[in-house]
Design a protein around this motif. Structure first.
Motif, PDB file in Angstrom:
ATOM      1  N   MET A 207       9.681  -8.075  -3.152  1.00  0.00           N
ATOM      2  CA  MET A 207      10.920  -8.731  -2.737  1.00  0.00           C
ATOM      3  C   MET A 207      11.533  -8.160  -1.462  1.00  0.00           C
ATOM      4  O   MET A 207      12.443  -8.748  -0.901  1.00  0.00           O
ATOM      5  CB  MET A 207      11.947  -8.643  -3.874  1.00  0.00           C
ATOM      6  N   SER A 208      11.079  -6.986  -1.016  1.00  0.00           N
ATOM      7  CA  SER A 208      11.597  -6.439   0.240  1.00  0.00           C
ATOM      8  C   SER A 208      10.502  -5.611   0.897  1.00  0.00           C
ATOM      9  O   SER A 208       9.571  -5.156   0.227  1.00  0.00           O
ATOM     10  CB  SER A 208      12.841  -5.572   0.004  1.00  0.00           C
ATOM     11  N   PHE A 209      10.633  -5.420   2.206  1.00  0.00           N
ATOM     12  CA  PHE A 209       9.581  -4.697   2.915  1.00  0.00           C
ATOM     13  C   PHE A 209       9.588  -3.218   2.548  1.00  0.00           C
ATOM     14  O   PHE A 209       8.536  -2.595   2.473  1.00  0.00           O
ATOM     15  CB  PHE A 209       9.749  -4.867   4.431  1.00  0.00           C
ATOM     16  N   ASN A 210      10.751  -2.633   2.304  1.00  0.00           N
ATOM     17  CA  ASN A 210      10.801  -1.231   1.883  1.00  0.00           C
ATOM     18  C   ASN A 210      10.081  -1.035   0.552  1.00  0.00           C
ATOM     19  O   ASN A 210       9.357  -0.055   0.358  1.00  0.00           O
ATOM     20  CB  ASN A 210      12.259  -0.762   1.772  1.00  0.00           C
ATOM     21  N   ARG A 211      10.294  -1.960  -0.361  1.00  0.00           N
ATOM     22  CA  ARG A 211       9.596  -1.875  -1.646  1.00  0.00           C
ATOM     23  C   ARG A 211       8.099  -2.095  -1.467  1.00  0.00           C
ATOM     24  O   ARG A 211       7.283  -1.498  -2.171  1.00  0.00           O
ATOM     25  CB  ARG A 211      10.160  -2.910  -2.615  1.00  0.00           C
ATOM     26  N   ALA A 212       7.741  -2.953  -0.528  1.00  0.00           N
ATOM     27  CA  ALA A 212       6.319  -3.190  -0.256  1.00  0.00           C
ATOM     28  C   ALA A 212       5.653  -1.915   0.243  1.00  0.00           C
ATOM     29  O   ALA A 212       4.529  -1.587  -0.147  1.00  0.00           O
ATOM     30  CB  ALA A 212       6.155  -4.308   0.768  1.00  0.00           C
ATOM     31  N   MET A 213       6.353  -1.159   1.088  1.00  0.00           N
ATOM     32  CA  MET A 213       5.786   0.091   1.589  1.00  0.00           C
ATOM     33  C   MET A 213       5.623   1.110   0.458  1.00  0.00           C
ATOM     34  O   MET A 213       4.628   1.834   0.399  1.00  0.00           O
ATOM     35  CB  MET A 213       6.658   0.649   2.716  1.00  0.00           C
ATOM     36  N   SER A 214       6.584   1.148  -0.449  1.00  0.00           N
ATOM     37  CA  SER A 214       6.471   2.057  -1.601  1.00  0.00           C
ATOM     38  C   SER A 214       5.318   1.636  -2.501  1.00  0.00           C
ATOM     39  O   SER A 214       4.597   2.487  -3.042  1.00  0.00           O
ATOM     40  CB  SER A 214       7.782   2.060  -2.393  1.00  0.00           C
ATOM     41  N   SER A 215       5.146   0.324  -2.658  1.00  0.00           N
ATOM     42  CA  SER A 215       4.038  -0.165  -3.480  1.00  0.00           C
ATOM     43  C   SER A 215       2.692   0.169  -2.845  1.00  0.00           C
ATOM     44  O   SER A 215       1.732   0.524  -3.546  1.00  0.00           O
ATOM     45  CB  SER A 215       4.158  -1.677  -3.679  1.00  0.00           C
ATOM     46  N   LEU A 216       2.613   0.085  -1.524  1.00  0.00           N
ATOM     47  CA  LEU A 216       1.388   0.485  -0.830  1.00  0.00           C
ATOM     48  C   LEU A 216       1.057   1.941  -1.131  1.00  0.00           C
ATOM     49  O   LEU A 216      -0.105   2.293  -1.358  1.00  0.00           O
ATOM     50  CB  LEU A 216       1.541   0.291   0.682  1.00  0.00           C
ATOM     51  N   SER A 217       2.077   2.777  -1.131  1.00  0.00           N
ATOM     52  CA  SER A 217       1.880   4.190  -1.445  1.00  0.00           C
ATOM     53  C   SER A 217       1.335   4.366  -2.856  1.00  0.00           C
ATOM     54  O   SER A 217       0.459   5.204  -3.099  1.00  0.00           O
ATOM     55  CB  SER A 217       3.215   4.943  -1.299  1.00  0.00           C
ATOM     56  N   ASN A 218       1.820   3.548  -3.794  1.00  0.00           N
ATOM     57  CA  ASN A 218       1.317   3.614  -5.165  1.00  0.00           C
ATOM     58  C   ASN A 218      -0.141   3.175  -5.247  1.00  0.00           C
ATOM     59  O   ASN A 218      -0.945   3.762  -5.983  1.00  0.00           O
ATOM     60  CB  ASN A 218       2.171   2.737  -6.080  1.00  0.00           C
ATOM     61  N   HIS A 219      -0.482   2.142  -4.497  1.00  0.00           N
ATOM     62  CA  HIS A 219      -1.880   1.693  -4.460  1.00  0.00           C
ATOM     63  C   HIS A 219      -2.775   2.790  -3.887  1.00  0.00           C
ATOM     64  O   HIS A 219      -3.880   3.034  -4.383  1.00  0.00           O
ATOM     65  CB  HIS A 219      -2.013   0.423  -3.619  1.00  0.00           C
ATOM     66  N   LEU A 220      -2.289   3.443  -2.826  1.00  0.00           N
ATOM     67  CA  LEU A 220      -3.060   4.530  -2.217  1.00  0.00           C
ATOM     68  C   LEU A 220      -3.298   5.647  -3.238  1.00  0.00           C
ATOM     69  O   LEU A 220      -4.406   6.194  -3.322  1.00  0.00           O
ATOM     70  CB  LEU A 220      -2.322   5.072  -0.997  1.00  0.00           C
ATOM     71  N   GLU A 221      -2.281   5.972  -4.024  1.00  0.00           N
ATOM     72  CA  GLU A 221      -2.430   7.016  -5.042  1.00  0.00           C
ATOM     73  C   GLU A 221      -3.539   6.660  -6.025  1.00  0.00           C
ATOM     74  O   GLU A 221      -4.329   7.516  -6.430  1.00  0.00           O
ATOM     75  CB  GLU A 221      -1.116   7.203  -5.787  1.00  0.00           C
ATOM     76  N   ARG A 222      -3.626   5.393  -6.380  1.00  0.00           N
ATOM     77  CA  ARG A 222      -4.667   4.951  -7.310  1.00  0.00           C
ATOM     78  C   ARG A 222      -6.056   5.142  -6.707  1.00  0.00           C
ATOM     79  O   ARG A 222      -6.976   5.585  -7.382  1.00  0.00           O
ATOM     80  CB  ARG A 222      -4.427   3.478  -7.653  1.00  0.00           C
ATOM     81  N   TYR A 223      -6.197   4.838  -5.425  1.00  0.00           N
ATOM     82  CA  TYR A 223      -7.519   4.981  -4.797  1.00  0.00           C
ATOM     83  C   TYR A 223      -7.880   6.437  -4.527  1.00  0.00           C
ATOM     84  O   TYR A 223      -9.056   6.784  -4.454  1.00  0.00           O
ATOM     85  CB  TYR A 223      -7.571   4.158  -3.504  1.00  0.00           C
ATOM     86  N   LEU A 224      -6.882   7.290  -4.388  1.00  0.00           N
ATOM     87  CA  LEU A 224      -7.162   8.715  -4.192  1.00  0.00           C
ATOM     88  C   LEU A 224      -7.805   9.346  -5.423  1.00  0.00           C
ATOM     89  O   LEU A 224      -8.400  10.424  -5.338  1.00  0.00           O
ATOM     90  CB  LEU A 224      -5.874   9.459  -3.844  1.00  0.00           C
ATOM     91  N   LYS A 225      -7.702   8.674  -6.551  1.00  0.00           N
ATOM     92  CA  LYS A 225      -8.308   9.173  -7.787  1.00  0.00           C
ATOM     93  C   LYS A 225      -9.785   8.812  -7.882  1.00  0.00           C
ATOM     94  O   LYS A 225     -10.484   9.257  -8.797  1.00  0.00           O
ATOM     95  CB  LYS A 225      -7.555   8.632  -9.000  1.00  0.00           C
ATOM     96  N   GLN A 226     -10.266   7.988  -6.952  1.00  0.00           N
ATOM     97  CA  GLN A 226     -11.672   7.614  -6.939  1.00  0.00           C
ATOM     98  C   GLN A 226     -12.435   8.580  -6.042  1.00  0.00           C
ATOM     99  O   GLN A 226     -12.055   8.819  -4.903  1.00  0.00           O
ATOM    100  CB  GLN A 226     -11.842   6.178  -6.428  1.00  0.00           C
ATOM    101  N   GLY A 227     -13.525   9.131  -6.552  1.00  0.00           N
ATOM    102  CA  GLY A 227     -14.319  10.067  -5.777  1.00  0.00           C
ATOM    103  C   GLY A 227     -13.609  11.398  -5.590  1.00  0.00           C
ATOM    104  O   GLY A 227     -12.532  11.648  -6.128  1.00  0.00           O
ATOM    105  N   THR A 228     -14.237  12.251  -4.811  1.00  0.00           N
ATOM    106  CA  THR A 228     -13.668  13.578  -4.552  1.00  0.00           C
ATOM    107  C   THR A 228     -13.369  13.796  -3.071  1.00  0.00           C
ATOM    108  O   THR A 228     -12.481  14.567  -2.725  1.00  0.00           O
ATOM    109  CB  THR A 228     -14.635  14.677  -5.039  1.00  0.00           C
ATOM    110  N   ASN A 229     -14.114  13.146  -2.202  1.00  0.00           N
ATOM    111  CA  ASN A 229     -13.884  13.254  -0.766  1.00  0.00           C
ATOM    112  C   ASN A 229     -13.273  11.956  -0.261  1.00  0.00           C
ATOM    113  O   ASN A 229     -13.794  10.864  -0.542  1.00  0.00           O
ATOM    114  CB  ASN A 229     -15.197  13.543  -0.021  1.00  0.00           C
ATOM    115  N   HIS A 230     -12.178  12.069   0.478  1.00  0.00           N
ATOM    116  CA  HIS A 230     -11.483  10.880   0.957  1.00  0.00           C
ATOM    117  C   HIS A 230     -11.246  10.961   2.464  1.00  0.00           C
ATOM    118  O   HIS A 230     -11.029  12.041   3.005  1.00  0.00           O
ATOM    119  CB  HIS A 230     -10.135  10.722   0.258  1.00  0.00           C
TER     120      HIS A 230
END
Length: 285
Positions: A207-230
């Motif tokens: 609903m807002s761009f600030n929230r979208a940026m926070s959601s992107l950060s959450n998505h990034l956290e999920r992908y950081l859990k995949q593999g060991t080297n990023h």
């Protein structure tokens, strides 16, 4: 031993990378109003974003290189003494360049062995694949082993970004006029993701761009859990404006990732995404 060369598309963002080594850039076209420019050569990312902000209703179209330009491009490579060339393209779902280059393989069969690799992604993810391929060649790896390495990279990566203005997706046919009308009324800011099959899809509506940026950060956290080297990098359209610095702060605070490299989204891509976009890309092993 054959003399090999890596070719990347201008959508790769390598024009804005400090050391492209021996990689050549195959440039796409972008038409702004009645004037056609060459992506990254006669039109840079920051200049194009400024134009978009000043001309929100302006008509912009993108197109692959003309057949004549492609022929001259590969003829020059052959004339420079190369035997093999590996062309890493933007997702074939998003650009016809992959098919255009494939059509030239038999044309150059007696002059140059052309290999085309569909990155199934876009932006700097293409660029990192091109840099990896060039490094493989510099180590003496053959074409088959290099392509196998790129396939692994293609499997283990994603790109996500937040769009602040839907009108560009609408104008370029990425969103229906009706859906776009109501989305704009509700101030919805979609998060776009490039899928493993190379499609750009709406992964989430915020609903807002600030929230979208926070959601992107959450998505990034999920992908950081995949593999060991990023390998993580940030993306932005045109120039580093207020939205980008806020997104950089959110990622540093929430994901504990500071001083990440950041690369602009090129005009051919931002023509569809619009100005003021921010995002991230990640590779993992």
């Amino acid at each position: 031993m054959s003399k090999k060369l890596v070719v990347a598309m201008s959508t790769s963002g390598l024009d804005y990378y400090p050391d492209t080594r021996n990689i050549r850039i195959l440039r796409l076209n972008i038409t702004v109003g009645t004037e056609t420019f060459i992506d990254g050569e006669t039109l840079k990312a920051d200049s194009f974003e400024n134009w978009l902000l000043k001309n929100p209703t302006g008509v912009v179209k993108t197109s692959p290189p003309l057949d004549s330009m492609l022929t001259r491009f590969f003829m020059k490579i052959a004339d420079d003494g190369y035997d093999e060339v590996l062309v890493i393209t933007m997702s074939s779902v998003l650009s016809k360049t992959y098919e255009y280059v494939k059509q030239l393989i038999p044309v150059f069969a007696d002059k140059l062995r052309i290999h085309v690799f569909d990155s199934k992604t876009g932006t700097f993810a293409e660029g990192l694949m091109a840099l990896e391929a060039e490094q493989c060649f510099s180590k003496g790896m053959d074409m088959e082993s290099t392509i196998m390495r790129l396939r692994k990279m293609r499997q283990n990566n994603t790109v996500m970004f937040a769009v602040s203005d839907l009108r560009y997706l609408i104008n370029n046919g990425r969103l229906s006029q009706t859906a776009g009308f109501f989305a704009n009324m509700l101030s919805i800011k979609p998060i776009i993701q490039v899928t493993t099959n190379g499609e750009a899809v709406v992964a989430e509506k915020i609903m807002s761009f600030n929230r979208a940026m926070s959601s992107l950060s959450n998505h990034l956290e999920r992908y950081l859990k995949q593999g060991t080297n990023h390998r993580v990098y940030l993306l932005y359209t045109g120039s580093k404006r207020e939205n980008f610095f806020e997104f950089e702060r959110i990622v540093a605070e929430n994901n504990r990732l500071k001083h990440l490299p950041a690369y602009p989204i090129t005009p051919v891509v931002s023509a569809h995404a619009g100005p003021n976009c921010v995002g991230f890309g990640i590779f993992w092993e």
